[in-house]
Scaffold this motif. Structure first.
Motif, PDB file in Angstrom:
ATOM      1  N   ILE A   8      28.290  -9.868  -9.636  1.00 45.25           N
ATOM      2  CA  ILE A   8      29.399  -8.942  -9.492  1.00 45.25           C
ATOM      3  C   ILE A   8      29.681  -8.382 -10.877  1.00 45.25           C
ATOM      4  O   ILE A   8      29.870  -9.130 -11.828  1.00 45.25           O
ATOM      5  CB  ILE A   8      30.654  -9.624  -8.939  1.00 45.25           C
ATOM      6  N   ILE A   9      29.700  -7.078 -10.971  1.00 45.73           N
ATOM      7  CA  ILE A   9      30.023  -6.425 -12.232  1.00 45.73           C
ATOM      8  C   ILE A   9      31.409  -5.812 -12.092  1.00 45.73           C
ATOM      9  O   ILE A   9      31.660  -5.036 -11.168  1.00 45.73           O
ATOM     10  CB  ILE A   9      28.995  -5.339 -12.569  1.00 45.73           C
ATOM     11  N   MET A  10      32.302  -6.189 -12.988  1.00 40.19           N
ATOM     12  CA  MET A  10      33.637  -5.601 -13.014  1.00 40.19           C
ATOM     13  C   MET A  10      33.710  -4.724 -14.248  1.00 40.19           C
ATOM     14  O   MET A  10      33.319  -5.137 -15.332  1.00 40.19           O
ATOM     15  CB  MET A  10      34.694  -6.691 -13.059  1.00 40.19           C
ATOM     16  N   ASN A  11      34.219  -3.543 -14.067  1.00 40.08           N
ATOM     17  CA  ASN A  11      34.177  -2.561 -15.125  1.00 40.08           C
ATOM     18  C   ASN A  11      35.566  -1.973 -15.356  1.00 40.08           C
ATOM     19  O   ASN A  11      36.324  -1.766 -14.417  1.00 40.08           O
ATOM     20  CB  ASN A  11      33.195  -1.452 -14.719  1.00 40.08           C
ATOM     21  N   LEU A  12      35.854  -1.720 -16.599  1.00 34.34           N
ATOM     22  CA  LEU A  12      37.059  -0.993 -16.963  1.00 34.34           C
ATOM     23  C   LEU A  12      36.600   0.324 -17.568  1.00 34.34           C
ATOM     24  O   LEU A  12      35.957   0.340 -18.604  1.00 34.34           O
ATOM     25  CB  LEU A  12      37.888  -1.780 -17.984  1.00 34.34           C
ATOM     26  N   ALA A  13      36.875   1.399 -16.909  1.00 31.13           N
ATOM     27  CA  ALA A  13      36.485   2.710 -17.413  1.00 31.13           C
ATOM     28  C   ALA A  13      37.650   3.311 -18.187  1.00 31.13           C
ATOM     29  O   ALA A  13      38.795   3.253 -17.751  1.00 31.13           O
ATOM     30  CB  ALA A  13      36.094   3.621 -16.252  1.00 31.13           C
ATOM     31  N   VAL A  14      37.347   3.853 -19.335  1.00 28.69           N
ATOM     32  CA  VAL A  14      38.369   4.500 -20.168  1.00 28.69           C
ATOM     33  C   VAL A  14      37.844   5.855 -20.609  1.00 28.69           C
ATOM     34  O   VAL A  14      36.645   6.072 -20.686  1.00 28.69           O
ATOM     35  CB  VAL A  14      38.721   3.642 -21.407  1.00 28.69           C
ATOM     36  N   GLY A  15      38.772   6.737 -20.876  1.00 25.08           N
ATOM     37  CA  GLY A  15      38.369   8.028 -21.411  1.00 25.08           C
ATOM     38  C   GLY A  15      37.826   8.963 -20.355  1.00 25.08           C
ATOM     39  O   GLY A  15      38.182   8.903 -19.197  1.00 25.08           O
ATOM     40  N   GLY A  19      38.706  16.191 -17.624  1.00 31.97           N
ATOM     41  CA  GLY A  19      40.033  16.764 -17.452  1.00 31.97           C
ATOM     42  C   GLY A  19      41.070  15.801 -16.908  1.00 31.97           C
ATOM     43  O   GLY A  19      42.249  16.143 -16.819  1.00 31.97           O
ATOM     44  N   TYR A  20      40.657  14.588 -16.527  1.00 30.07           N
ATOM     45  CA  TYR A  20      41.624  13.613 -16.017  1.00 30.07           C
ATOM     46  C   TYR A  20      42.657  13.278 -17.088  1.00 30.07           C
ATOM     47  O   TYR A  20      43.826  13.067 -16.799  1.00 30.07           O
ATOM     48  CB  TYR A  20      40.902  12.357 -15.539  1.00 30.07           C
ATOM     49  N   PHE A  21      42.198  13.224 -18.349  1.00 31.80           N
ATOM     50  CA  PHE A  21      43.090  13.050 -19.490  1.00 31.80           C
ATOM     51  C   PHE A  21      43.128  14.394 -20.210  1.00 31.80           C
ATOM     52  O   PHE A  21      42.258  14.687 -21.028  1.00 31.80           O
ATOM     53  CB  PHE A  21      42.583  11.958 -20.442  1.00 31.80           C
ATOM     54  N   PRO A  22      44.104  15.258 -19.902  1.00 24.59           N
ATOM     55  CA  PRO A  22      44.079  16.627 -20.417  1.00 24.59           C
ATOM     56  C   PRO A  22      44.277  16.712 -21.925  1.00 24.59           C
ATOM     57  O   PRO A  22      44.921  15.860 -22.527  1.00 24.59           O
ATOM     58  CB  PRO A  22      45.239  17.290 -19.677  1.00 24.59           C
ATOM     59  N   ASP A  23      43.694  17.742 -22.508  1.00 27.39           N
ATOM     60  CA  ASP A  23      43.904  18.009 -23.930  1.00 27.39           C
ATOM     61  C   ASP A  23      45.251  18.682 -24.164  1.00 27.39           C
ATOM     62  O   ASP A  23      45.879  18.501 -25.195  1.00 27.39           O
ATOM     63  CB  ASP A  23      42.794  18.909 -24.477  1.00 27.39           C
ATOM     64  N   LYS A  34      45.753  11.238 -27.775  1.00 25.91           N
ATOM     65  CA  LYS A  34      44.421  10.936 -27.247  1.00 25.91           C
ATOM     66  C   LYS A  34      43.402  11.092 -28.374  1.00 25.91           C
ATOM     67  O   LYS A  34      43.365  12.120 -29.033  1.00 25.91           O
ATOM     68  CB  LYS A  34      44.120  11.893 -26.098  1.00 25.91           C
ATOM     69  N   PRO A  35      42.540  10.090 -28.605  1.00 28.55           N
ATOM     70  CA  PRO A  35      41.647  10.129 -29.772  1.00 28.55           C
ATOM     71  C   PRO A  35      40.340  10.886 -29.566  1.00 28.55           C
ATOM     72  O   PRO A  35      39.406  10.680 -30.316  1.00 28.55           O
ATOM     73  CB  PRO A  35      41.385   8.643 -30.048  1.00 28.55           C
ATOM     74  N   TRP A  36      40.250  11.750 -28.578  1.00 25.22           N
ATOM     75  CA  TRP A  36      39.055  12.570 -28.390  1.00 25.22           C
ATOM     76  C   TRP A  36      39.464  13.880 -27.741  1.00 25.22           C
ATOM     77  O   TRP A  36      40.538  14.014 -27.171  1.00 25.22           O
ATOM     78  CB  TRP A  36      38.012  11.855 -27.528  1.00 25.22           C
ATOM     79  N   SER A  37      38.581  14.836 -27.837  1.00 22.00           N
ATOM     80  CA  SER A  37      38.799  16.126 -27.195  1.00 22.00           C
ATOM     81  C   SER A  37      37.816  16.253 -26.040  1.00 22.00           C
ATOM     82  O   SER A  37      36.662  15.831 -26.143  1.00 22.00           O
ATOM     83  CB  SER A  37      38.561  17.247 -28.211  1.00 22.00           C
ATOM     84  N   ASN A  38      38.256  16.831 -24.946  1.00 21.05           N
ATOM     85  CA  ASN A  38      37.378  16.978 -23.787  1.00 21.05           C
ATOM     86  C   ASN A  38      36.181  17.877 -24.064  1.00 21.05           C
ATOM     87  O   ASN A  38      35.175  17.803 -23.371  1.00 21.05           O
ATOM     88  CB  ASN A  38      38.164  17.530 -22.598  1.00 21.05           C
ATOM     89  N   THR A  39      36.280  18.728 -25.074  1.00 24.13           N
ATOM     90  CA  THR A  39      35.166  19.620 -25.397  1.00 24.13           C
ATOM     91  C   THR A  39      34.271  19.075 -26.503  1.00 24.13           C
ATOM     92  O   THR A  39      33.285  19.708 -26.858  1.00 24.13           O
ATOM     93  CB  THR A  39      35.698  21.006 -25.819  1.00 24.13           C
TER      94      THR A  39
END
Length: 80
Positions: A8-15, A19-23, A34-39
């Protein structure tokens, strides 16, 4: 059927750059932006390089991880 190995693999997805985390307005992480830009072509690296701002919010070292922000209490598996 008994005795078969499975994993069983359990994963935590971030980032993400979908567009889910808008700029605009900027998504926030605690008191930081937010420490990154979507572009950005290096969004994953930007996120990792900013870990000093977000990793402490996961509280992995508080009380040996017993106060961490993500905790798994139990896992159930059913046969199909």
């Amino acid at each position: 059927m008994y005795g078969l190995e499975f994993y069983i693999i359990m994963n935590l997805a971030v980032g993400g750059t979908n567009g889910y985390f808008p700029d605009v307005p900027p998504a926030t992480n605690g008191n930081s932006g937010k420490p990154w830009s979507n572009t950005s072509p290096t969004a994953a690296r930007d996120f990792w390089n900013a870990r000093s701002s977000w990793l402490p919010t996961w509280r992995m070292t508080d009380n040996r991880g017993k106060q961490s922000s993500l905790q798994i209490d139990h896992v159930r598996v059913w046969a199909l």
